[in-house]
Design a protein around this motif. Structure first.
Motif, PDB file in Angstrom:
ATOM      1  N   UNK A  29      38.532  46.687  44.237  1.00 54.52           N
ATOM      2  CA  UNK A  29      37.495  46.106  43.382  1.00 54.52           C
ATOM      3  C   UNK A  29      36.499  47.192  42.968  1.00 54.52           C
ATOM      4  N   UNK A  30      36.108  48.036  43.931  1.00 51.32           N
ATOM      5  CA  UNK A  30      35.059  49.023  43.700  1.00 51.32           C
ATOM      6  C   UNK A  30      35.457  50.157  42.775  1.00 51.32           C
ATOM      7  N   UNK A  31      36.744  50.473  42.758  1.00 49.42           N
ATOM      8  CA  UNK A  31      37.155  51.629  41.976  1.00 49.42           C
ATOM      9  C   UNK A  31      37.465  51.295  40.522  1.00 49.42           C
ATOM     10  N   UNK A  32      37.362  50.037  40.179  1.00 50.57           N
ATOM     11  CA  UNK A  32      37.582  49.645  38.780  1.00 50.57           C
ATOM     12  C   UNK A  32      36.278  49.617  38.014  1.00 50.57           C
ATOM     13  N   UNK A  33      36.365  49.893  36.738  1.00 46.12           N
ATOM     14  CA  UNK A  33      35.174  49.854  35.881  1.00 46.12           C
ATOM     15  C   UNK A  33      34.867  48.433  35.416  1.00 46.12           C
ATOM     16  N   UNK A  34      35.818  47.536  35.655  1.00 45.62           N
ATOM     17  CA  UNK A  34      35.619  46.152  35.206  1.00 45.62           C
ATOM     18  C   UNK A  34      36.089  45.204  36.308  1.00 45.62           C
ATOM     19  N   UNK A  35      35.599  43.965  36.316  1.00 45.39           N
ATOM     20  CA  UNK A  35      36.034  43.010  37.325  1.00 45.39           C
ATOM     21  C   UNK A  35      37.516  42.656  37.147  1.00 45.39           C
ATOM     22  N   UNK A  36      38.194  42.436  38.244  1.00 44.88           N
ATOM     23  CA  UNK A  36      39.628  42.156  38.218  1.00 44.88           C
ATOM     24  C   UNK A  36      39.916  40.718  38.639  1.00 44.88           C
ATOM     25  N   UNK A  68      29.548  41.311  49.396  1.00 43.46           N
ATOM     26  CA  UNK A  68      30.098  42.613  49.021  1.00 43.46           C
ATOM     27  C   UNK A  68      30.819  42.541  47.683  1.00 43.46           C
ATOM     28  N   UNK A  69      31.340  41.366  47.404  1.00 49.05           N
ATOM     29  CA  UNK A  69      32.074  41.142  46.157  1.00 49.05           C
ATOM     30  C   UNK A  69      31.481  39.911  45.490  1.00 49.05           C
ATOM     31  N   UNK A  70      31.459  39.950  44.161  1.00 43.13           N
ATOM     32  CA  UNK A  70      30.922  38.826  43.405  1.00 43.13           C
ATOM     33  C   UNK A  70      32.057  38.115  42.674  1.00 43.13           C
ATOM     34  N   UNK A  71      32.113  36.793  42.816  1.00 47.37           N
ATOM     35  CA  UNK A  71      33.124  36.009  42.128  1.00 47.37           C
ATOM     36  C   UNK A  71      32.555  35.576  40.779  1.00 47.37           C
ATOM     37  N   UNK A  72      33.227  35.966  39.716  1.00 48.49           N
ATOM     38  CA  UNK A  72      32.693  35.739  38.379  1.00 48.49           C
ATOM     39  C   UNK A  72      33.563  34.789  37.586  1.00 48.49           C
ATOM     40  N   UNK A  77      40.800  29.918  33.679  1.00 50.60           N
ATOM     41  CA  UNK A  77      41.126  29.381  34.994  1.00 50.60           C
ATOM     42  C   UNK A  77      40.995  30.382  36.132  1.00 50.60           C
ATOM     43  N   UNK A  78      41.111  31.679  35.813  1.00 53.81           N
ATOM     44  CA  UNK A  78      41.112  32.680  36.889  1.00 53.81           C
ATOM     45  C   UNK A  78      39.736  33.320  37.066  1.00 53.81           C
ATOM     46  N   UNK A  79      39.250  33.287  38.286  1.00 59.10           N
ATOM     47  CA  UNK A  79      38.012  34.020  38.572  1.00 59.10           C
ATOM     48  C   UNK A  79      38.272  35.519  38.491  1.00 59.10           C
ATOM     49  N   UNK A  80      37.229  36.275  38.183  1.00 55.40           N
ATOM     50  CA  UNK A  80      37.305  37.728  38.279  1.00 55.40           C
ATOM     51  C   UNK A  80      36.424  38.153  39.451  1.00 55.40           C
ATOM     52  N   UNK A  81      36.732  39.301  40.006  1.00 60.41           N
ATOM     53  CA  UNK A  81      35.976  39.798  41.150  1.00 60.41           C
ATOM     54  C   UNK A  81      35.396  41.173  40.844  1.00 60.41           C
ATOM     55  N   UNK A  82      34.096  41.296  41.006  1.00 60.08           N
ATOM     56  CA  UNK A  82      33.419  42.574  40.801  1.00 60.08           C
ATOM     57  C   UNK A  82      32.601  42.916  42.036  1.00 60.08           C
ATOM     58  N   UNK A  83      32.029  44.108  42.043  1.00 61.70           N
ATOM     59  CA  UNK A  83      31.236  44.511  43.197  1.00 61.70           C
ATOM     60  C   UNK A  83      29.962  43.676  43.305  1.00 61.70           C
TER      61      UNK A  83
END
Ligand SMILES: [Zn+2]
Ligand SMILES: [Zn+2]
Ligand SMILES: [Zn+2]
Length: 144
Positions: A29-36, A68-72, A77-83
């Protein structure tokens, strides 16, 4: 890639036993520039370790629970996860492309300043701010 984050230490500070798999999920999650999405995180982790869906969701739930992670929500239908919000990762709004579904991080300065005002007024406590802009991303515009 984030050079600031020590993922092992981040887990320890929040009282989470830093197992290799938890660390790998947080790093992905942390190494991406965008939420996954969970599927994207799963693919990233599987490059290095084996993980199943149930374990991944359990780890994501734990990391979200610990902040530590934010659910966006992306409006689909799919949540994304970012820092989650840390010193190196200030809270910020997101952009979602309604054509391809990609979510991008926007600068923290684009959060309206009255959010802070709201937080400091009255006796309510704001724990989570989720601001999402929707539109068409650059590459989708070019492909039209
Ligand atoms: Zn970082
Ligand atoms: Zn797009
Ligand atoms: Zn973001």
């Amino acid at each position: 890639m984030c050079k600031h984050c020590d993922y092992t230490q981040m887990l320890e500070v929040r009282g989470v036993d830093p197992t290799p798999l938890r660390e790998e999920v947080l790093r992905s999650v942390g190494e991406e520039q965008r939420p996954l999405s969970a599927a994207e995180i799963m693919a990233a982790v599987q490059d290095r370790m084996s993980i199943n869906k149930v374990t991944l969701y359990r780890i994501l739930d734990l990391l979200v629970d610990k902040g530590l992670v934010k659910r966006l929500s992306a409006g689909d239908r799919a949540f994304r996860y970012g820092m989650g919000e840390t010193r190196h990762h200030p809270d910020h709004p997101h952009f979602v492309c309604s054509a391809c579904g990609i979510m991008e991080c926007l600068g923290p300065h684009l959060l309206p300043s009255n959010v802070k005002e709201l937080q400091s007024k009255g006796d309510r406590v704001i724990k989570n701010v989720e601001l999402r802009f929707e539109g068409i991303c650059e590459s989708c515009l070019q492909n039209e």
